[in-house]
Scaffold this motif. Structure first.
Motif, PDB file in Angstrom:
ATOM      1  N   PRO A 331       0.816  -1.226   0.000  1.00  0.00           N
ATOM      2  CA  PRO A 331       0.000   0.000   0.000  1.00  0.00           C
ATOM      3  C   PRO A 331       0.847   1.273   0.000  1.00  0.00           C
ATOM      4  CG  PRO A 331      -0.839  -1.553   1.607  1.00  0.00           C
ATOM      5  CD  PRO A 331       0.456  -2.114   1.123  1.00  0.00           C
ATOM      6  N   LEU A 332       2.014   1.226   0.691  1.00  0.00           N
ATOM      7  CA  LEU A 332       2.869   2.418   0.732  1.00  0.00           C
ATOM      8  C   LEU A 332       3.503   2.686  -0.640  1.00  0.00           C
ATOM      9  CD1 LEU A 332       4.612   1.970   4.191  1.00  0.00           C
ATOM     10  CD2 LEU A 332       3.026   3.773   3.529  1.00  0.00           C
ATOM     11  N   SER A 333       3.644   1.627  -1.445  1.00  0.00           N
ATOM     12  CA  SER A 333       4.289   1.830  -2.752  1.00  0.00           C
ATOM     13  C   SER A 333       3.270   2.207  -3.820  1.00  0.00           C
ATOM     14  CB  SER A 333       5.028   0.557  -3.179  1.00  0.00           C
ATOM     15  OG  SER A 333       4.111  -0.469  -3.468  1.00  0.00           O
ATOM     16  N   LEU A 334       1.980   2.225  -3.464  1.00  0.00           N
ATOM     17  CA  LEU A 334       0.953   2.488  -4.481  1.00  0.00           C
ATOM     18  C   LEU A 334       1.105   3.821  -5.224  1.00  0.00           C
ATOM     19  CD1 LEU A 334      -2.387   0.965  -3.174  1.00  0.00           C
ATOM     20  CD2 LEU A 334      -1.059   0.337  -5.184  1.00  0.00           C
ATOM     21  N   PRO A 335       1.534   4.908  -4.554  1.00  0.00           N
ATOM     22  CA  PRO A 335       1.711   6.136  -5.341  1.00  0.00           C
ATOM     23  C   PRO A 335       2.673   5.939  -6.511  1.00  0.00           C
ATOM     24  CG  PRO A 335       1.836   6.615  -3.009  1.00  0.00           C
ATOM     25  CD  PRO A 335       1.762   5.126  -3.126  1.00  0.00           C
ATOM     26  N   GLY A 336       3.715   5.155  -6.300  1.00  0.00           N
ATOM     27  CA  GLY A 336       4.655   4.876  -7.391  1.00  0.00           C
ATOM     28  C   GLY A 336       4.001   4.051  -8.479  1.00  0.00           C
ATOM     29  N   VAL A 337       3.164   3.080  -8.064  1.00  0.00           N
ATOM     30  CA  VAL A 337       2.449   2.264  -9.050  1.00  0.00           C
ATOM     31  C   VAL A 337       1.547   3.149  -9.887  1.00  0.00           C
ATOM     32  CG1 VAL A 337       0.741   0.426  -9.327  1.00  0.00           C
ATOM     33  CG2 VAL A 337       2.535   0.194  -7.616  1.00  0.00           C
ATOM     34  N   GLY A 338       0.833   4.048  -9.208  1.00  0.00           N
ATOM     35  CA  GLY A 338      -0.071   4.941  -9.936  1.00  0.00           C
ATOM     36  C   GLY A 338       0.675   5.851 -10.882  1.00  0.00           C
ATOM     37  N   ALA A 339       1.733   6.489 -10.378  1.00  0.00           N
ATOM     38  CA  ALA A 339       2.477   7.441 -11.205  1.00  0.00           C
ATOM     39  C   ALA A 339       3.101   6.739 -12.399  1.00  0.00           C
ATOM     40  CB  ALA A 339       3.557   8.136 -10.373  1.00  0.00           C
ATOM     41  N   GLY A 340       3.806   5.633 -12.131  1.00  0.00           N
ATOM     42  CA  GLY A 340       4.477   4.920 -13.208  1.00  0.00           C
ATOM     43  C   GLY A 340       3.487   4.354 -14.216  1.00  0.00           C
ATOM     44  N   GLY A 341       2.418   3.762 -13.707  1.00  0.00           N
ATOM     45  CA  GLY A 341       1.440   3.144 -14.596  1.00  0.00           C
ATOM     46  C   GLY A 341       0.769   4.151 -15.501  1.00  0.00           C
ATOM     47  N   LEU A 342       0.331   5.260 -14.898  1.00  0.00           N
ATOM     48  CA  LEU A 342      -0.358   6.276 -15.695  1.00  0.00           C
ATOM     49  C   LEU A 342       0.588   6.877 -16.733  1.00  0.00           C
ATOM     50  CD1 LEU A 342      -3.237   7.060 -15.556  1.00  0.00           C
ATOM     51  CD2 LEU A 342      -2.669   8.939 -14.050  1.00  0.00           C
ATOM     52  N   LEU A 343       1.837   7.106 -16.314  1.00  0.00           N
ATOM     53  CA  LEU A 343       2.820   7.688 -17.223  1.00  0.00           C
ATOM     54  C   LEU A 343       3.037   6.781 -18.427  1.00  0.00           C
ATOM     55  CD1 LEU A 343       4.776  10.009 -17.564  1.00  0.00           C
ATOM     56  CD2 LEU A 343       6.485   8.685 -16.362  1.00  0.00           C
ATOM     57  N   VAL A 344       3.250   5.496 -18.168  1.00  0.00           N
ATOM     58  CA  VAL A 344       3.467   4.548 -19.260  1.00  0.00           C
ATOM     59  C   VAL A 344       2.247   4.500 -20.162  1.00  0.00           C
ATOM     60  CG1 VAL A 344       3.704   2.098 -19.790  1.00  0.00           C
ATOM     61  CG2 VAL A 344       5.174   3.140 -18.100  1.00  0.00           C
ATOM     62  N   PHE A 345       1.069   4.509 -19.540  1.00  0.00           N
ATOM     63  CA  PHE A 345      -0.151   4.438 -20.325  1.00  0.00           C
ATOM     64  C   PHE A 345      -0.278   5.646 -21.257  1.00  0.00           C
ATOM     65  CE2 PHE A 345      -4.642   4.495 -21.250  1.00  0.00           C
ATOM     66  CZ  PHE A 345      -4.911   3.161 -21.438  1.00  0.00           C
ATOM     67  N   ILE A 346      -0.027   6.845 -20.712  1.00  0.00           N
ATOM     68  CA  ILE A 346      -0.112   8.064 -21.526  1.00  0.00           C
ATOM     69  C   ILE A 346       0.863   7.982 -22.699  1.00  0.00           C
ATOM     70  CG2 ILE A 346       0.386  10.543 -21.546  1.00  0.00           C
ATOM     71  CD1 ILE A 346      -0.620  10.685 -18.695  1.00  0.00           C
ATOM     72  N   LEU A 347       2.087   7.547 -22.417  1.00  0.00           N
ATOM     73  CA  LEU A 347       3.097   7.486 -23.476  1.00  0.00           C
ATOM     74  C   LEU A 347       2.726   6.451 -24.534  1.00  0.00           C
ATOM     75  CD1 LEU A 347       6.330   7.793 -21.354  1.00  0.00           C
ATOM     76  CD2 LEU A 347       5.152   9.543 -22.661  1.00  0.00           C
ATOM     77  N   CYS A 348       2.223   5.295 -24.067  1.00  0.00           N
ATOM     78  CA  CYS A 348       1.818   4.230 -24.987  1.00  0.00           C
ATOM     79  C   CYS A 348       0.812   4.724 -26.009  1.00  0.00           C
ATOM     80  CB  CYS A 348       1.124   3.116 -24.214  1.00  0.00           C
ATOM     81  SG  CYS A 348       2.210   1.848 -23.702  1.00  0.00           S
ATOM     82  N   MET A 349      -0.151   5.496 -25.530  1.00  0.00           N
ATOM     83  CA  MET A 349      -1.248   5.928 -26.400  1.00  0.00           C
ATOM     84  C   MET A 349      -0.726   6.668 -27.623  1.00  0.00           C
ATOM     85  SD  MET A 349      -4.472   5.847 -24.743  1.00  0.00           S
ATOM     86  CE  MET A 349      -5.139   7.476 -24.884  1.00  0.00           C
ATOM     87  N   GLY A 350       0.408   7.355 -27.485  1.00  0.00           N
ATOM     88  CA  GLY A 350       0.925   8.135 -28.606  1.00  0.00           C
ATOM     89  C   GLY A 350       1.981   7.412 -29.417  1.00  0.00           C
ATOM     90  N   TYR A 351       2.184   6.111 -29.174  1.00  0.00           N
ATOM     91  CA  TYR A 351       3.301   5.433 -29.840  1.00  0.00           C
ATOM     92  C   TYR A 351       3.103   5.305 -31.332  1.00  0.00           C
ATOM     93  CZ  TYR A 351       7.006   4.315 -26.721  1.00  0.00           C
ATOM     94  OH  TYR A 351       8.115   4.411 -25.944  1.00  0.00           O
ATOM     95  N   TYR A 352       4.199   5.505 -32.033  1.00  0.00           N
ATOM     96  CA  TYR A 352       4.127   5.483 -33.487  1.00  0.00           C
ATOM     97  C   TYR A 352       5.280   4.692 -34.093  1.00  0.00           C
ATOM     98  CZ  TYR A 352       4.619   7.186 -38.247  1.00  0.00           C
ATOM     99  OH  TYR A 352       4.789   7.271 -39.602  1.00  0.00           O
ATOM    100  N   ILE A 353       6.514   5.076 -33.729  1.00  0.00           N
ATOM    101  CA  ILE A 353       7.702   4.497 -34.342  1.00  0.00           C
ATOM    102  C   ILE A 353       7.775   2.988 -34.125  1.00  0.00           C
ATOM    103  CG2 ILE A 353      10.220   4.446 -34.249  1.00  0.00           C
ATOM    104  CD1 ILE A 353       9.277   6.891 -35.511  1.00  0.00           C
ATOM    105  N   THR A 354       7.614   2.545 -32.881  1.00  0.00           N
ATOM    106  CA  THR A 354       7.785   1.125 -32.572  1.00  0.00           C
ATOM    107  C   THR A 354       6.774   0.251 -33.321  1.00  0.00           C
ATOM    108  OG1 THR A 354       8.406   1.950 -30.406  1.00  0.00           O
ATOM    109  CG2 THR A 354       8.283  -0.419 -30.662  1.00  0.00           C
ATOM    110  N   PRO A 355       5.464   0.542 -33.233  1.00  0.00           N
ATOM    111  CA  PRO A 355       4.536  -0.289 -34.014  1.00  0.00           C
ATOM    112  C   PRO A 355       4.790  -0.183 -35.517  1.00  0.00           C
ATOM    113  CG  PRO A 355       3.336   1.061 -32.430  1.00  0.00           C
ATOM    114  CD  PRO A 355       4.742   1.532 -32.421  1.00  0.00           C
TER     115      PRO A 355
END
Lengths: 416, 243
Positions: A331-355
């Motif tokens: 539970p104490l590490s959840l802020p990191g899970v939220g921050a990291g997860g949301l960040l990756v998700f936002i970046l994923c949505m805009g991916y172009y080069i890799t696909p």
């Protein structure tokens, strides 16, 4: 002299001067921000704004048929338009017969009604008014389609400067003759699938990153500083390496004659080389590899700040190690899970080069189609509408992220 | 396997399309970095020192090039720059790359300035230096490592940038990543591997310089020995445009 007067004013005057001086300093500091604000206005905000405007802009038909669209303003939309409209139409066609403006309007109308391009172009090409013949008769003689109210409704609808057409299309919706919004026919309904695919691939990549990144960050946070630094370098070095280099490396590794297939063949695990790249699998592998540091670093930062004493206390009170981890540490590490997860998700949505480099057509995400409509089919309205949809999704997530995790701690800048 | 050779490096440096691409990258990236650092540093100072209504919103807007999908920025700039004659020009690419680099400079320099005691600059002023002199003699040496980090981020962003370049550059402005992108699409030749190796070396060098700068900053702040190390916030934001 003036000094003496101010001295007479006493304390209030001094306060006013101090306030003025402070205001001046503040203005000076705000002045430092202005060059950048202007720069971004010209290179970023304005371009994005005008791109978004293109998602609703509808200039083509008005440009090609100015008098017709003007005359259609007073039309009831129920019966065939009067002679004034036909006269205006004949006049517009005469003026623009060979101009690219007309081709633009034909292309635009064709988007809404397939086949309409030839209707308009044919009419313009063949229209030949005999003396004494009314414009209406002449037009109906070359193209009977103009005797149909729906054709005029189509033109009238596009006599507006803004259109919901592109945005609706990006959501697989159509607007009918009578203004109702309906679903697009199945063979043309592709965009919702693309958007859902973009979301789904982002979900999978985020989940995989979390699955791999959490234990790694945990390890980094637990080991001694020396080992931790070494491991951290191993996380950071790929991070600093060009994405293109990493994509190329994955192609080399995963291709049919690549070392991974060769090794598995030699070990007898497989009898035929597996298709590991240019499909969903290859895209996932590379995206997870590229985005992994984005979950590891925030998780690590949060985990480093969790005091080991908490878990120790739980264990000393009789909790089994796993339950101490699950009830206290996790539970104490959840802020990191939220921050990291949301960040990756936002970046994923805009991916172009890799696909684009590692996927088949079925792996292409929303960004690919924005580029496609800009470069290949030159349908800027559609590119803009897809951008608008993708941008709104990204911005909603970004606002959530900024609210909860303060991406740029710049948001919390306080003057000292 | 026929042993090792430097043949593909010869091919890289012998082919004008590759050397031209490298040259273009070495022209565009430093200029974009310079622009981003100057504008970003000034703004970061302003943002740290002044408070006004709507500042949080302004900051979010100033760093938003970081989260907007880069294809969208690319298309938007392309459509906006074309009628102005800026597409297919070095100036257009420098402006676009600087735009992408600015958020990194703002966030890195702001983070450094937050640890900076502005009383030092005030002390310098009281000792008779003007504001500009105080900046160069006192502020800059202390926050310098932060600015250098921001510059490295901006440089790396520009030096790796493919997508905006894809839209904006004419064949004369092919950059190294752009050239690699089309190369990877065709087939991965050993020359691409040679180019990749050069980029990996560059990445390693950047990483080392950055680590060194980070430690220097920590020492200046006196946090070097503390258990909780400052999170590598700047790094997080790196790579956002990629992919």
């Amino acid at each position: 002299m003036s000094v003496a007067i101010e001295m007479d004013g006493g304390v209030p005057n001094l306060k006013a001067r101090l306030r003025r001086a402070e205001r001046l300093t503040k203005l000076k500091y705000i002045g430092l921000i202005i060059p950048l604000a202007l720069f971004l206005l010209v290179t970023f905000l304005w371009p994005i704004g005008s791109l978004l405007y293109r998602a609703v802009a509808n200039p083509e038909v008005i440009e090609a048929l100015p008098r017709t669209t003007q005359a259609l303003r007073g039309w009831d939309g129920e019966t065939l338009p009067g002679d004034d409209v036909f006269d205006a139409f004949a006049g517009d066609l005469d003026g623009n017969r060979r101009s690219p403006v007309l081709a633009g309007a034909a292309k635009r109308l064709n988007m809404e009604e397939p086949g309409f391009r030839s209707v308009l172009i044919n009419t313009a090409r063949k229209l030949d008014r005999q003396p004494g013949q009314s414009a209406k008769d002449a037009i109906l003689a070359v193209e009977p389609r103009w005797g149909d109210v729906s054709a005029w409704r189509l033109v009238a609808r596009n006599g507006q400067l803004v259109t919901p057409f592109y945005i609706l299309s990006a959501l697989d919706l159509r607007i009918t003759d009578d203004g109702a919004i309906v679903r697009a026919p199945d063979d043309q309904a592709i965009y919702v699938e693309i958007l859902l695919r973009t979301l789904w691939m982002s979900v999978v990549v985020t989940a995989l990153c979390m699955l791999l990144g959490y234990p790694l960050a945990y390890l980094l946070a637990q080991v001694s500083t020396g080992t931790g630094n070494l491991l951290m370098i191993l996380v950071l070095l790929p991070f600093w390496t060009s994405v293109l280099v990493r994509v190329a490396a994955w192609i080399v590794l995963l291709q049919k004659e690549g070392p991974i297939n060769k090794a598995m063949l030699a070990l007898g695990l497989i009898t035929e080389p597996l298709q590991l790249v240019f499909n969903r699998f290859g895209v996932y592998i590379a995206m997870v590899h590229i985005l992994l540091p984005f979950v590891v670093l925030p998780l690590y930062a949060v985990m480093k700040s969790i005091k080991p004493a908490y878990v120790r206390a739980a264990i000393s009170l009789g909790a089994p190690p796993f339950s101490a981890f699950w009830k206290i540490y996790f539970p104490l590490s959840l802020p990191g899970v939220g921050a990291g997860g949301l960040l990756v998700f936002i970046l994923c949505m805009g991916y172009y080069i890799t696909p684009a480099l590692l996927g088949s057509p079925r792996e292409q995400m929303a960004s690919y189609f924005v580029a496609f409509y800009t470069n290949e089919t030159i349908n800027w309205g559609m590119a803009a509408a897809l951008s608008a949809v993708l941008l709104s999704a990204t911005m909603i997530l970004y606002v959530i992220y900024a609210r909860h995790f303060g991406p740029a701690r710049a948001n919390q800048i306080t003057p000292r | 396997m026929s042993g090792f050779s430097l043949r593909w490096y010869e091919e890289f440096f012998g082919s004008t399309t590759w050397t031209d691409a490298l040259k273009n990258s070495l022209i565009i990236s430093p200029l974009a970095t310079l622009l981003a650092v100057v504008l970003g540093t000034l703004a970061a100072i302003g943002l740290t020192r002044a408070s006004f209504p709507g500042k949080a919103l302004l900051v979010s807007i100033l760093i938003s090039p970081m989260v907007v999908p880069v294809v969208i920025s690319g298309v938007a700039i392309y459509l906006f720059f074309s009628p102005l004659g800026l597409s297919g020009s070095y100036l257009g690419l420098v402006l676009a790359h600087a735009m992408l680099g600015v958020p990194f400079v703002i966030t890195t320099v702001t983070a450094t300035l937050q640890g900076f005691d502005f009383n030092l600059a005030r002390a310098a002023s009281s000792l008779g230096v003007g504001p500009v002199g105080a900046f160069f003699k006192v502020t800059l040496p202390i926050v310098g490592p932060g600015i250098v980090s921001g510059a490295l981020f901006a440089f790396a962003t520009s030096f790796d940038e493919v997508v905006v370049t894809l839209f904006l550059a004419s064949p004369e402005q092919q950059t190294l990543p752009r050239k690699m992108f089309s190369g990877i699409r065709d087939n991965i030749s050993p020359t691409i591997a040679a180019a990749a190796t050069i980029l990996v070396l560059l990445a390693t060098a950047l990483l080392l310089v950055l680590e060194w700068q980070r430690r220097r900053t920590e020492q200046m702040r006196g946090t070097a020995g503390s258990a909780v190390r400052p999170p590598r916030r700047g790094l997080l934001r790196r790579r956002m445009f990629e992919g």
